[in-house]
Design a protein around this motif. Structure first.
Motif, mmCIF file in Angstrom:
data_model
loop_
_atom_site.group_PDB
_atom_site.id
_atom_site.type_symbol
_atom_site.label_atom_id
_atom_site.label_comp_id
_atom_site.label_asym_id
_atom_site.label_seq_id
_atom_site.Cartn_x
_atom_site.Cartn_y
_atom_site.Cartn_z
ATOM 1 N N ASP A 1 -7.076 -8.263 -4.081
ATOM 2 C CA ASP A 1 -5.857 -9.046 -4.318
ATOM 3 C C ASP A 1 -4.798 -8.131 -4.931
ATOM 4 O OD1 ASP A 1 -6.955 -11.328 -3.229
ATOM 5 O OD2 ASP A 1 -7.815 -11.966 -5.134
ATOM 6 N N GLN A 2 -4.384 -8.443 -6.169
ATOM 7 C CA GLN A 2 -3.346 -7.619 -6.802
ATOM 8 C C GLN A 2 -3.930 -6.615 -7.797
ATOM 9 O OE1 GLN A 2 -1.149 -9.020 -4.383
ATOM 10 N NE2 GLN A 2 0.180 -8.139 -5.919
ATOM 11 N N ILE A 3 -5.230 -6.618 -7.973
ATOM 12 C CA ILE A 3 -5.859 -5.731 -8.946
ATOM 13 C C ILE A 3 -6.379 -4.477 -8.235
ATOM 14 C CG2 ILE A 3 -7.667 -5.517 -10.694
ATOM 15 C CD1 ILE A 3 -5.419 -7.480 -11.380
ATOM 16 N N VAL A 4 -6.008 -3.317 -8.783
ATOM 17 C CA VAL A 4 -6.431 -2.029 -8.238
ATOM 18 C C VAL A 4 -7.352 -1.365 -9.253
ATOM 19 C CG1 VAL A 4 -5.683 0.239 -7.417
ATOM 20 C CG2 VAL A 4 -4.293 -1.799 -6.938
ATOM 21 N N THR A 5 -8.512 -0.937 -8.777
ATOM 22 C CA THR A 5 -9.465 -0.209 -9.614
ATOM 23 C C THR A 5 -9.459 1.252 -9.178
ATOM 24 O OG1 THR A 5 -10.842 -2.175 -9.800
ATOM 25 C CG2 THR A 5 -11.859 -0.075 -10.384
ATOM 26 N N MET A 6 -9.322 2.147 -10.162
ATOM 27 C CA MET A 6 -9.205 3.574 -9.858
ATOM 28 C C MET A 6 -10.210 4.365 -10.687
ATOM 29 S SD MET A 6 -5.775 5.949 -9.944
ATOM 30 C CE MET A 6 -5.547 5.834 -11.707
ATOM 31 N N GLN A 7 -10.876 5.298 -10.057
ATOM 32 C CA GLN A 7 -11.778 6.225 -10.726
ATOM 33 C C GLN A 7 -11.325 7.646 -10.419
ATOM 34 O OE1 GLN A 7 -15.633 5.227 -9.150
ATOM 35 N NE2 GLN A 7 -15.921 3.519 -10.565
ATOM 36 N N PRO B 1 0.806 -1.227 0.000
ATOM 37 C CA PRO B 1 0.000 0.000 0.000
ATOM 38 C C PRO B 1 0.835 1.270 0.000
ATOM 39 C CG PRO B 1 -0.921 -1.588 1.536
ATOM 40 C CD PRO B 1 0.391 -2.131 1.088
ATOM 41 N N VAL B 2 1.960 1.223 0.712
ATOM 42 C CA VAL B 2 2.854 2.392 0.728
ATOM 43 C C VAL B 2 3.415 2.645 -0.668
ATOM 44 C CG1 VAL B 2 4.970 3.341 1.704
ATOM 45 C CG2 VAL B 2 3.420 2.002 3.146
ATOM 46 N N MET C 1 1.427 6.418 -7.048
ATOM 47 C CA MET C 1 0.313 7.241 -7.533
ATOM 48 C C MET C 1 0.702 8.722 -7.508
ATOM 49 S SD MET C 1 -1.985 5.151 -8.424
ATOM 50 C CE MET C 1 -3.283 6.304 -8.730
ATOM 51 N N VAL C 2 1.366 9.137 -6.458
ATOM 52 C CA VAL C 2 1.811 10.536 -6.376
ATOM 53 C C VAL C 2 2.796 10.849 -7.505
ATOM 54 C CG1 VAL C 2 3.114 12.178 -4.975
ATOM 55 C CG2 VAL C 2 1.395 10.706 -3.906
ATOM 56 N N LYS C 3 3.695 9.900 -7.788
ATOM 57 C CA LYS C 3 4.717 10.148 -8.809
ATOM 58 C C LYS C 3 4.148 10.102 -10.226
ATOM 59 C CE LYS C 3 8.648 8.167 -6.274
ATOM 60 N NZ LYS C 3 9.632 7.065 -6.269
ATOM 61 N N ASN D 1 -12.318 5.531 -15.642
ATOM 62 C CA ASN D 1 -12.332 4.337 -14.783
ATOM 63 C C ASN D 1 -11.305 3.375 -15.367
ATOM 64 O OD1 ASN D 1 -12.832 2.105 -13.228
ATOM 65 N ND2 ASN D 1 -14.969 1.878 -13.804
ATOM 66 N N LEU D 2 -10.281 3.049 -14.594
ATOM 67 C CA LEU D 2 -9.245 2.145 -15.096
ATOM 68 C C LEU D 2 -8.834 1.177 -13.999
ATOM 69 C CD1 LEU D 2 -6.172 3.038 -13.965
ATOM 70 C CD2 LEU D 2 -6.588 4.945 -15.477
ATOM 71 N N ARG D 3 -8.137 0.146 -14.439
ATOM 72 C CA ARG D 3 -7.600 -0.817 -13.475
ATOM 73 C C ARG D 3 -6.193 -1.210 -13.888
ATOM 74 N NH1 ARG D 3 -12.077 -3.994 -15.413
ATOM 75 N NH2 ARG D 3 -11.466 -5.281 -17.210
ATOM 76 N N PHE D 4 -5.407 -1.634 -12.909
ATOM 77 C CA PHE D 4 -4.034 -2.082 -13.165
ATOM 78 C C PHE D 4 -3.657 -3.088 -12.093
ATOM 79 C CE2 PHE D 4 -3.999 1.924 -10.812
ATOM 80 C CZ PHE D 4 -3.263 1.595 -9.679
ATOM 81 N N ARG D 5 -2.528 -3.731 -12.332
ATOM 82 C CA ARG D 5 -2.057 -4.765 -11.396
ATOM 83 C C ARG D 5 -0.949 -4.213 -10.517
ATOM 84 N NH1 ARG D 5 1.499 -9.267 -11.011
ATOM 85 N NH2 ARG D 5 2.613 -8.645 -12.903
ATOM 86 N N LEU D 6 -1.071 -4.494 -9.233
ATOM 87 C CA LEU D 6 -0.041 -4.105 -8.279
ATOM 88 C C LEU D 6 0.982 -5.240 -8.200
ATOM 89 C CD1 LEU D 6 0.846 -1.964 -6.220
ATOM 90 C CD2 LEU D 6 -0.578 -3.113 -4.518
ATOM 91 N N VAL D 7 2.237 -4.935 -8.523
ATOM 92 C CA VAL D 7 3.284 -5.957 -8.630
ATOM 93 C C VAL D 7 3.800 -6.302 -7.237
ATOM 94 C CG1 VAL D 7 5.536 -6.495 -9.620
ATOM 95 C CG2 VAL D 7 3.893 -5.123 -10.911
#
Length: 203
Positions: A122-128, A98-99, A105-107, A178-184
């Motif tokens: 899980d590893q999928i992040v959904t962002m709006q 999370p950190v 996200m800031v960068k 509305n997008l989604r991406f994977r957190l590695v």
């Protein structure tokens, strides 16, 4: 003086030959029986020895089969322990995800983009969020694809035009996305950063 044998000598000689022949036949029969008995005994001994060897081999095979089963059980236990160890290591390394997510996200968010919702499953992040234009959304997608080892496979789900009221008289046109991406995971991100460092050093 002349001696004359008047006894039936031919019959006596014939009888003697017959008795001799019978004795030879009896001796031959006895010798044959003895040889047959010896051969039978020898074969029986070989069969008994082979049966003993077969019994010994069957016993050893059963011992080996038990050992193979024990080894298979041990391998299954080792595999399960390794899986649990990897799960614990992943949990320990993922505590800081999370950190890393908020830091990236800031960068990676360009100016003119702000986030209204952020959810992780899980590893999928959904962002709006909202962006000043479609170009800002495209720039954000490029940043998420190329500029960070912690985020991967960004996918734009939806983008629509919307109006935002800054004041009763000031309304602006924005792009709602509305997008989604994977957190590695940390281990994968560290490998990617190591590969990038080696590639940079090679140049």
């Amino acid at each position: 003086m002349i001696l004359i044998n008047l006894l039936p000598h031919r019959e006596v000689a014939r009888k003697r030959r017959r008795e001799t022949f019978q004795a030879i036949m009896m001796a031959s029969a006895l010798a044959g029986l003895v040889i047959a008995a010896v051969i039978y005994w020898w074969f029986q001994m070989m069969i008994t020895d082979q049966q003993d060897r077969n019994s010994f081999l069957r016993g050893e095979i059963q011992v080996l089969e038990r050992q193979i089963k024990e080894i298979a059980n041990l391998e299954e236990e080792i595999t399960a322990l390794q899986a649990r160890q990897r799960a614990v290591e992943d949990l320990q390394s993922d505590r800081n995800l999370p950190v890393h997510l908020l830091n990236e996200m800031v960068k990676q968010l360009p100016d003119g983009v702000y986030v209204t919702s952020l959810k992780q499953a899980d590893q999928i992040v959904t962002m709006q969020g909202m962006a000043q234009s479609n170009e800002r959304v495209s720039e954000m997608l490029r940043n998420l694809s190329n500029n960070t080892p912690w985020l991967a496979k960004p996918e734009l789900v939806e983008i629509i035009a919307a109006n935002v009221s800054l004041s009763p008289k000031d309304q602006r046109r924005v792009a709602s996305f509305n997008l989604r991406f994977r957190l590695v995971r940390s281990s994968e991100a560290q490998k990617a950063m190591g590969a990038a460092s080696e590639a940079a050093a090679g140049k």
